[in-house]
Design a protein around this motif. Structure first.
Motif, PDB file in Angstrom:
ATOM      1  N   ILE A  96     -15.252  33.726  -3.359  1.00 17.11           N
ATOM      2  CA  ILE A  96     -16.418  32.755  -4.210  1.00 17.11           C
ATOM      3  C   ILE A  96     -16.501  33.418  -5.599  1.00 17.11           C
ATOM      4  O   ILE A  96     -16.724  32.494  -6.650  1.00 17.11           O
ATOM      5  CB  ILE A  96     -17.592  32.566  -3.584  1.00 17.11           C
ATOM      6  N   PHE A  97     -16.663  34.747  -5.727  1.00 18.67           N
ATOM      7  CA  PHE A  97     -17.158  35.186  -7.192  1.00 18.67           C
ATOM      8  C   PHE A  97     -15.980  35.435  -7.939  1.00 18.67           C
ATOM      9  O   PHE A  97     -15.999  35.394  -9.134  1.00 18.67           O
ATOM     10  CB  PHE A  97     -17.906  36.765  -6.912  1.00 18.67           C
ATOM     11  N   GLU A  98     -14.536  35.613  -7.314  1.00 19.95           N
ATOM     12  CA  GLU A  98     -13.587  35.611  -8.213  1.00 19.95           C
ATOM     13  C   GLU A  98     -13.218  34.405  -8.813  1.00 19.95           C
ATOM     14  O   GLU A  98     -12.720  34.194  -9.867  1.00 19.95           O
ATOM     15  CB  GLU A  98     -12.284  36.132  -7.558  1.00 19.95           C
ATOM     16  N   GLN A  99     -13.599  33.219  -8.105  1.00 20.79           N
ATOM     17  CA  GLN A  99     -13.417  32.026  -8.813  1.00 20.79           C
ATOM     18  C   GLN A  99     -14.477  31.752 -10.164  1.00 20.79           C
ATOM     19  O   GLN A  99     -14.161  30.986 -11.068  1.00 20.79           O
ATOM     20  CB  GLN A  99     -13.920  30.992  -7.752  1.00 20.79           C
ATOM     21  N   ARG A 100     -15.397  32.703 -10.060  1.00 20.94           N
ATOM     22  CA  ARG A 100     -16.434  32.596 -11.205  1.00 20.94           C
ATOM     23  C   ARG A 100     -16.290  33.776 -12.053  1.00 20.94           C
ATOM     24  O   ARG A 100     -17.392  34.029 -12.869  1.00 20.94           O
ATOM     25  CB  ARG A 100     -17.658  32.479 -10.660  1.00 20.94           C
ATOM     26  N   GLN A 153     -38.637  34.272  -5.586  1.00 22.55           N
ATOM     27  CA  GLN A 153     -37.923  33.029  -6.307  1.00 22.55           C
ATOM     28  C   GLN A 153     -36.783  33.382  -6.948  1.00 22.55           C
ATOM     29  O   GLN A 153     -35.928  32.688  -7.445  1.00 22.55           O
ATOM     30  CB  GLN A 153     -39.189  32.657  -7.522  1.00 22.55           C
ATOM     31  N   SER A 154     -36.422  34.710  -7.201  1.00 24.40           N
ATOM     32  CA  SER A 154     -35.112  35.152  -7.622  1.00 24.40           C
ATOM     33  C   SER A 154     -34.504  36.356  -7.204  1.00 24.40           C
ATOM     34  O   SER A 154     -35.353  37.173  -6.482  1.00 24.40           O
ATOM     35  CB  SER A 154     -35.337  35.508  -9.274  1.00 24.40           C
ATOM     36  N   TYR A 155     -33.266  36.582  -7.048  1.00 25.01           N
ATOM     37  CA  TYR A 155     -32.643  37.757  -6.528  1.00 25.01           C
ATOM     38  C   TYR A 155     -32.168  38.611  -7.505  1.00 25.01           C
ATOM     39  O   TYR A 155     -31.825  39.810  -7.201  1.00 25.01           O
ATOM     40  CB  TYR A 155     -30.941  37.041  -6.087  1.00 25.01           C
ATOM     41  N   PHE A 156     -32.725  38.621  -8.891  1.00 22.88           N
ATOM     42  CA  PHE A 156     -32.435  39.449  -9.946  1.00 22.88           C
ATOM     43  C   PHE A 156     -33.615  40.190 -10.030  1.00 22.88           C
ATOM     44  O   PHE A 156     -35.025  39.915 -10.127  1.00 22.88           O
ATOM     45  CB  PHE A 156     -32.100  38.644 -11.094  1.00 22.88           C
ATOM     46  N   TYR A 157     -33.233  41.523 -10.084  1.00 25.21           N
ATOM     47  CA  TYR A 157     -34.358  42.493 -10.631  1.00 25.21           C
ATOM     48  C   TYR A 157     -34.861  42.449 -11.923  1.00 25.21           C
ATOM     49  O   TYR A 157     -36.318  42.405 -12.270  1.00 25.21           O
ATOM     50  CB  TYR A 157     -33.494  44.138 -10.812  1.00 25.21           C
ATOM     51  N   ASP A 158     -34.410  41.650 -12.887  1.00 23.13           N
ATOM     52  CA  ASP A 158     -34.761  41.279 -14.225  1.00 23.13           C
ATOM     53  C   ASP A 158     -35.877  40.323 -14.281  1.00 23.13           C
ATOM     54  O   ASP A 158     -36.720  40.130 -14.659  1.00 23.13           O
ATOM     55  CB  ASP A 158     -33.780  40.911 -15.026  1.00 23.13           C
ATOM     56  N   ASP A 159     -36.065  39.484 -12.994  1.00 18.71           N
ATOM     57  CA  ASP A 159     -36.795  38.383 -12.960  1.00 18.71           C
ATOM     58  C   ASP A 159     -38.194  38.717 -11.961  1.00 18.71           C
ATOM     59  O   ASP A 159     -39.151  38.019 -11.710  1.00 18.71           O
ATOM     60  CB  ASP A 159     -36.152  37.218 -12.238  1.00 18.71           C
ATOM     61  N   LEU A 160     -38.169  40.087 -11.406  1.00 17.08           N
ATOM     62  CA  LEU A 160     -39.307  40.573 -10.598  1.00 17.08           C
ATOM     63  C   LEU A 160     -40.475  40.761 -11.406  1.00 17.08           C
ATOM     64  O   LEU A 160     -41.643  40.897 -10.833  1.00 17.08           O
ATOM     65  CB  LEU A 160     -38.831  41.706  -9.669  1.00 17.08           C
ATOM     66  N   HIS A 161     -40.345  41.280 -12.709  1.00 15.67           N
ATOM     67  CA  HIS A 161     -41.305  41.428 -13.621  1.00 15.67           C
ATOM     68  C   HIS A 161     -42.583  42.597 -13.103  1.00 15.67           C
ATOM     69  O   HIS A 161     -42.146  43.514 -12.965  1.00 15.67           O
ATOM     70  CB  HIS A 161     -41.794  40.193 -13.996  1.00 15.67           C
ATOM     71  N   ILE A 162     -43.837  41.974 -12.805  1.00 11.72           N
ATOM     72  CA  ILE A 162     -44.782  42.773 -12.489  1.00 11.72           C
ATOM     73  C   ILE A 162     -44.654  43.388 -11.132  1.00 11.72           C
ATOM     74  O   ILE A 162     -45.278  44.384 -11.182  1.00 11.72           O
ATOM     75  CB  ILE A 162     -46.017  41.667 -12.196  1.00 11.72           C
ATOM     76  N   ALA A 168     -25.947  33.222 -14.638  1.00 10.45           N
ATOM     77  CA  ALA A 168     -25.763  31.788 -14.225  1.00 10.45           C
ATOM     78  C   ALA A 168     -24.739  31.803 -13.186  1.00 10.45           C
ATOM     79  O   ALA A 168     -24.763  31.261 -12.254  1.00 10.45           O
ATOM     80  CB  ALA A 168     -25.563  30.908 -15.322  1.00 10.45           C
ATOM     81  N   ARG A 169     -23.567  32.343 -13.605  1.00 11.96           N
ATOM     82  CA  ARG A 169     -22.463  32.561 -12.620  1.00 11.96           C
ATOM     83  C   ARG A 169     -22.750  33.243 -11.239  1.00 11.96           C
ATOM     84  O   ARG A 169     -22.184  32.858 -10.204  1.00 11.96           O
ATOM     85  CB  ARG A 169     -21.052  33.317 -13.288  1.00 11.96           C
ATOM     86  N   VAL A 170     -23.488  34.308 -11.535  1.00  9.45           N
ATOM     87  CA  VAL A 170     -23.807  35.033 -10.300  1.00  9.45           C
ATOM     88  C   VAL A 170     -24.850  34.013  -9.484  1.00  9.45           C
ATOM     89  O   VAL A 170     -24.625  34.144  -8.122  1.00  9.45           O
ATOM     90  CB  VAL A 170     -24.656  36.531 -10.420  1.00  9.45           C
ATOM     91  N   GLN A 171     -25.829  33.569  -9.922  1.00 11.08           N
ATOM     92  CA  GLN A 171     -26.503  32.644  -9.377  1.00 11.08           C
ATOM     93  C   GLN A 171     -25.811  31.378  -8.578  1.00 11.08           C
ATOM     94  O   GLN A 171     -26.205  31.041  -7.503  1.00 11.08           O
ATOM     95  CB  GLN A 171     -27.612  31.982 -10.169  1.00 11.08           C
ATOM     96  N   GLU A 172     -24.977  30.845  -9.200  1.00 12.74           N
ATOM     97  CA  GLU A 172     -24.029  29.781  -8.823  1.00 12.74           C
ATOM     98  C   GLU A 172     -23.307  30.353  -7.576  1.00 12.74           C
ATOM     99  O   GLU A 172     -23.298  29.735  -6.509  1.00 12.74           O
ATOM    100  CB  GLU A 172     -23.209  29.172 -10.020  1.00 12.74           C
ATOM    101  N   GLY A 173     -22.795  31.462  -7.461  1.00 13.54           N
ATOM    102  CA  GLY A 173     -22.131  32.231  -6.624  1.00 13.54           C
ATOM    103  C   GLY A 173     -22.869  32.430  -5.229  1.00 13.54           C
ATOM    104  O   GLY A 173     -22.551  32.082  -3.963  1.00 13.54           O
ATOM    105  N   ILE A 174     -24.100  32.827  -5.358  1.00  9.91           N
ATOM    106  CA  ILE A 174     -25.001  33.215  -4.386  1.00  9.91           C
ATOM    107  C   ILE A 174     -25.381  31.800  -3.586  1.00  9.91           C
ATOM    108  O   ILE A 174     -25.412  31.775  -2.403  1.00  9.91           O
ATOM    109  CB  ILE A 174     -26.006  33.872  -4.769  1.00  9.91           C
ATOM    110  N   GLN A 175     -25.909  30.731  -4.341  1.00 14.82           N
ATOM    111  CA  GLN A 175     -26.042  29.585  -3.992  1.00 14.82           C
ATOM    112  C   GLN A 175     -24.790  28.780  -2.978  1.00 14.82           C
ATOM    113  O   GLN A 175     -25.045  28.364  -2.029  1.00 14.82           O
ATOM    114  CB  GLN A 175     -26.496  28.553  -5.090  1.00 14.82           C
ATOM    115  N   ARG A 176     -23.530  28.849  -3.709  1.00 21.49           N
ATOM    116  CA  ARG A 176     -22.564  28.638  -3.005  1.00 21.49           C
ATOM    117  C   ARG A 176     -22.307  29.433  -1.627  1.00 21.49           C
ATOM    118  O   ARG A 176     -21.920  28.673  -0.621  1.00 21.49           O
ATOM    119  CB  ARG A 176     -21.245  28.776  -3.778  1.00 21.49           C
ATOM    120  N   LEU A 177     -22.354  30.659  -1.643  1.00 22.05           N
ATOM    121  CA  LEU A 177     -22.460  31.333  -0.420  1.00 22.05           C
ATOM    122  C   LEU A 177     -23.497  31.037   0.625  1.00 22.05           C
ATOM    123  O   LEU A 177     -23.130  30.780   1.834  1.00 22.05           O
ATOM    124  CB  LEU A 177     -22.608  32.884  -0.662  1.00 22.05           C
ATOM    125  N   LEU A 178     -24.851  30.662   0.124  1.00 21.20           N
ATOM    126  CA  LEU A 178     -25.901  30.518   0.936  1.00 21.20           C
ATOM    127  C   LEU A 178     -25.797  29.046   1.551  1.00 21.20           C
ATOM    128  O   LEU A 178     -26.017  28.637   2.934  1.00 21.20           O
ATOM    129  CB  LEU A 178     -27.044  30.471   0.231  1.00 21.20           C
TER     130      LEU A 178
END
Length: 535
Positions: free
Chosen positions: A325-329, A416-425, A357-367
């Motif tokens: 999945i991720f090699e495709q991206r 709401q997000s899998y990313f460390y950058d989005d966890l904020h507070i 965006a590509r990581v997010q797309e890959g995770i959604q494809r996996l799920l």
């Protein structure tokens, strides 16, 4: 092996001894799938294509316009040709019709003596049926030989040469990474022409046939055969499909072997995740295991419960599926198992602007895929660390990915997000929780409200949280809580009494909002600690 019957083949049959080709000689290589007697002028709904037509001409007799109409319909319907008996109803073929047939390479054959159409149809239909049986037998033989060769074949080139030697056509395989191979080899200019022909061909092309190769549900490559000397037949298409299936099996087997070999490299990767590999060591490792220079990296951690509950084959399949999945991206993956999780080091091969965006797309494809193949007992939880420019900083991405998983485990509602950058507070809350007694600070601000709700089974905490999120709008707060304003006013008065009338002042309000999030963080942690009292 010749798998089809052409008009030229039929002309050699004994019933055609007294026949003559008067038009369309260049079309004698047309494939014949059936023989049909036609004695009507409107035939657009009667044919499927590749029929050899037998006619006495009774439908048009000497009416040239109707005769022309019949010929044009046959050409449009891609009939193989027409055989006309010269005699009672047709004395000659007009030159205008001969010209039309020659222009479209449409064979017109005339019988110079009376023939029995029933004998012709019996003869040719018998020939076609026997050829069909022979085709099935040959297809089975090809499949057996191909499957047997798979036991010893190590490279897909051998399979491409196998189909080439059997069908005597141009064979092309195009991979998703833009790599290609031509059997037999072709000059660069011809390669471009062949690829263009392959890409522009439709599904009903008679000179190009294509079959897509899928691995683990993802498009991996496309196999094609092209011929300029003859039309491709049903047999060619069947051989192509069988070959594509064999290639998929070989590619999947190779991927499985590669995955097993990569598992053996887990110790080196583990050291990399701990920041113990130098730049020189990383470069040497990538030179042996990667084909391109990465543009940064990010670590993804996947937690599916206890790793020990899954079989080796299930885990290997999941890793292969994720890798595909991720090699495709645009990522190259290195995988290891660490701390009861599966860790993916994802090397970015495309622009850094789109990595997230590509990581997010890959995770959604996996799920969204059928991950039940690995018998997952719980929904996988993903944590994506910080993106790092330098490969020696991969350990920083791993640490933040692990922190993302830790925070997600403590949250009462899914992140709401899998990313460390989005966890904020929540990153700040987690950091404080590790270095100070966060519970004590929370109680300093919220203990009166918590105690009131516990004593009177009240909903002051819910009201406080909603009131703050509505920026102090009483109308919006009442609407969200489904209560009348009078009830809300009463609750706000109680909050002012417990927290102070200044609880909506800017600085104090920010502190209370932060403490509410911290409170929820601690409460959800309680569920993870076997109901141990936190508050």
């Amino acid at each position: 092996m010749k798998s089809s019957i052409t008009v030229e083949d039929i002309l050699s049959r004994r019933h055609f001894e007294n026949s003559k080709v008067i038009a369309g000689k260049e079309g004698l290589g047309r494939q014949v799938k059936w023989v049909h007697v036609v004695e009507v002028t409107n035939i657009r709904n009667l044919l499927n294509g590749n029929e050899l037509i037998l006619s006495t001409g009774v439908a048009w007799r000497d009416q040239k316009e109707k005769f022309i109409s019949v010929i044009e319909q046959l050409i449009d319907l891609q009939a193989a040709g027409i055989c006309i008996e010269i005699g009672t109803y047709t004395s000659s073929i007009p030159q205008e019709i001969i010209d039309i047939a020659n222009k479209s390479h449409f064979p017109i054959i005339v019988f110079l003596q009376e023939v029995q159409f029933v004998e012709i149809t019996q003869d040719i239909h018998g020939l076609l049926i026997n050829r069909q049986y022979q085709m099935i037998s040959n297809l089975e033989s090809y499949s057996q030989a191909l499957n047997k060769s798979l036991l010893t074949i190590d490279h897909y080139v051998d399979i491409l040469k196998f189909i080439r030697s059997y069908l005597h056509v141009q064979v092309i395989i195009l991979f998703n990474n833009n790599e290609s191979l031509f059997i037999p080899e072709a000059a660069e200019q011809k390669q471009m022409k062949l690829v263009e022909c392959m890409n522009s061909s439709s599904d009903d092309s008679t000179y190009v046939a294509k079959s897509t190769i899928y691995l683990l549900g993802e498009r991996y490559a496309e196999l094609a055969i092209i011929t300029e000397e003859r039309e491709l037949t049903e047999f060619d298409h069947l051989i192509l499909d069988r070959t594509a299936t064999a290639l998929a099996q070989l590619f999947l087997r190779n991927l499985y072997v590669e995955e097993k070999q990569k598992v053996e490299a887990t110790e080196w990767i583990s050291d990399w995740l701990e920041g113990e590999q130098s730049q020189e060591s990383i470069n040497e490792y990538l030179a042996l295991n990667s084909t391109s220079k990465p543009k940064g990296a990010v670590v993804c951690i996947c937690k599916m419960g206890a790793i020990g509950e899954y079989s080796t084959s299930d885990l290997t399949y999941f890793k292969m599926f994720t890798r595909a999945i991720f090699e495709q991206r645009g990522f190259t993956l290195f995988v290891t198992e660490k701390r009861n999780t599966i860790v993916f080091i994802m090397l970015n091969e495309r622009t850094t602007a789109t990595w997230k965006a590509r990581v997010q797309e890959g995770i959604q494809r996996l799920l969204n895929s059928d991950i039940q193949r690995v018998k997952t007992k719980v929904q996988p939880v993903f944590g994506i660390g910080k993106f790092v420019e330098e490969l020696t900083d991969v350990h920083k991405s791993y640490q933040t990915a692990f922190e993302t998983i830790r925070i997600q485990n403590r949250m009462s509602t899914p992140a709401q997000s899998y990313f460390y950058d989005d966890l904020h507070i929540f990153r700040l809350i987690s950091l404080l929780h590790r270095h100070i007694d966060l519970q004590e600070v929370v109680l300093e601000y919220l203990e009166p409200v918590i105690a009131y709700d516990k004593k009177y089974n009240g909903k002051l905490m819910e009201t406080l949280k909603t009131y703050l999120s509505c920026n102090g709008s009483k109308q919006e707060t009442a609407k969200r809580l489904f209560i009348v304003r009078q009830t809300l006013y009463h609750r706000i008065q109680k909050l002012e009494k417990l927290l102070g009338s200044d609880f909506m002042n800017h600085e104090k309000r920010l502190a209370i909002e932060f403490m509410i999030l911290s409170y929820e963080f601690l409460v959800s942690s309680k569920q993870l600690k076997e109901k141990k009292e936190i508050l």
